[in-house]
Scaffold this motif. Structure first.
Motif, mmCIF file in Angstrom:
data_model
loop_
_atom_site.group_PDB
_atom_site.id
_atom_site.type_symbol
_atom_site.label_atom_id
_atom_site.label_comp_id
_atom_site.label_asym_id
_atom_site.label_seq_id
_atom_site.Cartn_x
_atom_site.Cartn_y
_atom_site.Cartn_z
ATOM 1 N N ARG C 23 0.817 -1.240 0.091
ATOM 2 C CA ARG C 23 -0.082 0.080 -0.035
ATOM 3 C C ARG C 23 0.873 1.317 0.123
ATOM 4 O O ARG C 23 0.519 2.335 -0.752
ATOM 5 C CB ARG C 23 -0.865 0.016 1.267
ATOM 6 C CG ARG C 23 -2.014 1.223 1.248
ATOM 7 C CD ARG C 23 -3.078 1.159 2.129
ATOM 8 N NE ARG C 23 -3.968 2.154 1.939
ATOM 9 C CZ ARG C 23 -4.107 3.462 2.368
ATOM 10 N NH1 ARG C 23 -2.970 3.711 3.259
ATOM 11 N NH2 ARG C 23 -4.974 4.287 2.062
ATOM 12 N N THR C 24 2.010 1.176 0.629
ATOM 13 C CA THR C 24 2.837 2.556 0.809
ATOM 14 C C THR C 24 4.070 1.906 0.618
ATOM 15 O O THR C 24 4.810 0.955 1.070
ATOM 16 C CB THR C 24 2.805 3.060 2.503
ATOM 17 O OG1 THR C 24 1.446 3.355 2.746
ATOM 18 C CG2 THR C 24 3.880 4.156 2.544
ATOM 19 N N THR C 55 -2.755 9.639 -6.015
ATOM 20 C CA THR C 55 -2.272 8.912 -4.725
ATOM 21 C C THR C 55 -0.738 8.428 -4.777
ATOM 22 O O THR C 55 -0.370 7.279 -4.191
ATOM 23 C CB THR C 55 -3.365 7.774 -4.515
ATOM 24 O OG1 THR C 55 -3.307 6.870 -5.363
ATOM 25 C CG2 THR C 55 -4.689 8.265 -4.163
ATOM 26 N N LYS C 82 -4.157 6.776 8.307
ATOM 27 C CA LYS C 82 -5.267 6.170 7.390
ATOM 28 C C LYS C 82 -6.684 6.621 7.621
ATOM 29 O O LYS C 82 -7.400 6.649 6.783
ATOM 30 C CB LYS C 82 -4.815 4.553 7.266
ATOM 31 C CG LYS C 82 -5.846 4.054 6.199
ATOM 32 C CD LYS C 82 -5.552 2.615 5.829
ATOM 33 C CE LYS C 82 -6.245 1.912 4.856
ATOM 34 N NZ LYS C 82 -7.972 2.438 4.539
ATOM 35 N N GLU C 90 -13.740 7.040 -0.409
ATOM 36 C CA GLU C 90 -12.914 5.795 -0.943
ATOM 37 C C GLU C 90 -11.875 5.382 -0.061
ATOM 38 O O GLU C 90 -11.161 4.322 -0.445
ATOM 39 C CB GLU C 90 -12.176 6.341 -2.132
ATOM 40 C CG GLU C 90 -13.226 6.430 -3.343
ATOM 41 C CD GLU C 90 -12.522 6.833 -4.612
ATOM 42 O OE1 GLU C 90 -11.259 6.326 -4.877
ATOM 43 O OE2 GLU C 90 -13.045 7.770 -5.427
ATOM 44 N N ASN C 92 -9.093 6.509 0.871
ATOM 45 C CA ASN C 92 -7.667 6.695 0.718
ATOM 46 C C ASN C 92 -7.386 8.163 0.614
ATOM 47 O O ASN C 92 -6.722 8.720 0.060
ATOM 48 C CB ASN C 92 -7.367 6.191 -0.647
ATOM 49 C CG ASN C 92 -8.191 6.753 -1.724
ATOM 50 O OD1 ASN C 92 -8.969 7.721 -1.456
ATOM 51 N ND2 ASN C 92 -7.708 6.358 -3.054
ATOM 52 N N ASP C 94 -5.607 9.693 2.977
ATOM 53 C CA ASP C 94 -4.388 9.718 3.617
ATOM 54 C C ASP C 94 -3.485 9.568 2.170
ATOM 55 O O ASP C 94 -2.349 10.474 2.414
ATOM 56 C CB ASP C 94 -3.964 8.912 4.684
ATOM 57 C CG ASP C 94 -4.364 7.221 4.005
ATOM 58 O OD1 ASP C 94 -5.165 6.888 3.124
ATOM 59 O OD2 ASP C 94 -3.289 6.361 4.311
ATOM 60 N N SER C 95 -4.005 8.855 1.191
ATOM 61 C CA SER C 95 -2.871 8.584 0.326
ATOM 62 C C SER C 95 -2.958 10.177 -0.556
ATOM 63 O O SER C 95 -1.853 10.430 -1.130
ATOM 64 C CB SER C 95 -3.463 7.768 -0.645
ATOM 65 O OG SER C 95 -3.920 6.587 0.121
ATOM 66 N N HIS C 96 -4.017 10.873 -0.672
ATOM 67 C CA HIS C 96 -4.147 11.922 -1.539
ATOM 68 C C HIS C 96 -3.243 13.174 -0.762
ATOM 69 O O HIS C 96 -2.729 13.781 -1.365
ATOM 70 C CB HIS C 96 -5.334 12.475 -1.431
ATOM 71 C CG HIS C 96 -6.282 11.728 -2.527
ATOM 72 N ND1 HIS C 96 -6.224 11.581 -4.022
ATOM 73 C CD2 HIS C 96 -7.505 10.738 -2.339
ATOM 74 C CE1 HIS C 96 -7.130 10.879 -4.681
ATOM 75 N NE2 HIS C 96 -7.762 10.346 -3.494
ATOM 76 N N GLU C 127 4.346 5.259 -3.778
ATOM 77 C CA GLU C 127 3.307 4.684 -3.771
ATOM 78 C C GLU C 127 2.422 4.726 -2.353
ATOM 79 O O GLU C 127 3.130 4.625 -1.299
ATOM 80 C CB GLU C 127 3.389 3.285 -4.061
ATOM 81 C CG GLU C 127 2.157 2.481 -3.959
ATOM 82 C CD GLU C 127 1.204 2.737 -5.019
ATOM 83 O OE1 GLU C 127 0.031 3.588 -4.700
ATOM 84 O OE2 GLU C 127 1.101 2.084 -6.189
ATOM 85 N N ASP C 129 -1.089 4.137 -2.221
ATOM 86 C CA ASP C 129 -2.522 3.406 -2.472
ATOM 87 C C ASP C 129 -2.262 2.221 -2.973
ATOM 88 O O ASP C 129 -2.926 2.010 -4.002
ATOM 89 C CB ASP C 129 -3.487 4.327 -3.007
ATOM 90 C CG ASP C 129 -4.946 3.962 -2.590
ATOM 91 O OD1 ASP C 129 -4.967 3.074 -1.756
ATOM 92 O OD2 ASP C 129 -5.793 4.293 -3.327
ATOM 93 N N ARG C 132 -0.221 -1.224 -7.177
ATOM 94 C CA ARG C 132 -1.001 -1.088 -8.377
ATOM 95 C C ARG C 132 0.395 -0.949 -9.412
ATOM 96 O O ARG C 132 1.531 -0.920 -9.221
ATOM 97 C CB ARG C 132 -1.433 0.458 -8.397
ATOM 98 C CG ARG C 132 -2.713 0.723 -7.302
ATOM 99 C CD ARG C 132 -3.385 1.790 -7.962
ATOM 100 N NE ARG C 132 -4.225 2.509 -6.895
ATOM 101 C CZ ARG C 132 -5.030 3.307 -6.998
ATOM 102 N NH1 ARG C 132 -5.339 3.842 -8.267
ATOM 103 N NH2 ARG C 132 -5.607 3.909 -5.976
#
Lengths: 143, 143, 143
Positions: C23-24, C55, C82, C90, C92, C94-96, C127, C129, C132
């Motif tokens: 994820r991170t 993200t 998080k 969604e 996420n 924290d990702s943004h 990364e 989120d 991917r």
């Protein structure tokens, strides 16, 4: 003729003025910047966005769901509280610090005469000490 | 003659060496960068500032009141404490993390032969693991 | 002939696709970007790296000790948890927010046909989120 070269002239540049409505506000300026790129006629190059302020910055992030910008405003307020025993007497040290964290410039490629943003990306002026009228400088450099 | 074109030569570039005095210190380097721009003779273009270190960065922020820089040093120390159970054995993980947050490069437009900074803006080298001698690379690209 | 000028053609550009595993994750992409610079044949100029996601971002930092990247992943998770009562549905946000803090572009000088990174610097896709497949756009502009 060297003098007719596009590189002998200043790159297309311009300035936007935007009005913010709150002390902390992420303002979507994508459409205005995209229009400047289209008006420039530049097909391939780089678009630079520059904020000439010390309590406002610029980021590139999601502009599909406005909740993302609201969450970001809240998260930055938690990270850098308005009151935390600062020395600077104007009461806006948090605004300066947030600006340093997000930065004052953004760089976006131009391709096919358009800003080459990702599918979900938009350009946001980050107001951290509003409401005010803010300026955003744009420079468009062809390859 | 293509070979006489300004675009066939490397853009004016140079390096500054600065001495920092504390572990964490925002150092105003605006005057030195502005002089390099003036010496280049470039009237319209972009000035890129690059810090080739992993525990020092660069920001653009207020240089009128030195309290702003001091508040920023304190705020970053609160956000990223020196000791927080890091894995990296050199004891300067906080310095690397702060550098990632502020970034290692800055982009400033040049107009009328001068750095086009906002009224209150200055360029700061951000020392996060000093005191040391640090380098700052500057590249000046005409339109 | 103006049409034979290197400035009349688009600058060398390309895209990398990378697969993240967590994820991170800070993923070192230095070698791939350096190869694009070498393949371009550009001797002096600027290499721009751009992440077209909201993200995931990009930083320049130490790639000698992998503990530095791990410490940075942990520190960002502490700064931007998080779960913190976000509005964005969604899961996420924290990702943004992390992406806004590190930024979506990096600027590195090219000299002698090579990326002019500092001795300990590497380029990392961040990364926030994953896992991917992520894209990284690279544009190489000669002086």
């Amino acid at each position: 003729m060297p003098s007719s070269s596009s590189k002998a002239r200043p790159a297309p540049a311009g300035e936007l003025a935007v009005r913010t409505e709150r002390r902390t506000q992420l303002l979507d300026v994508t459409a205005a910047v995209a229009k400047m790129v289209q008006d420039s006629g530049v097909q391939s190059g780089i678009c630079y966005v520059y904020v000439p302020h010390t309590t406002a910055g610029v980021i590139i992030n999601e502009n599909a769901d406005p909740d993302v910008a609201a969450d970001m405003e809240d998260a930055l307020a938690r990270l850098v509280p308005k009151d935390a025993g600062y020395n600077h007497a104007e009461g806006n040290s948090d605004s300066h610090i947030k600006t340093a964290l997000v930065g004052t410039s953004a760089t976006i490629f131009i391709s096919g005469g358009q800003l080459e943003l990702g599918r979900w990306q938009g350009i946001f002026l980050c107001e951290f000490d509003g409401p005010r009228t803010r300026r955003l400088r744009v420079k468009i450099v062809p390859d």
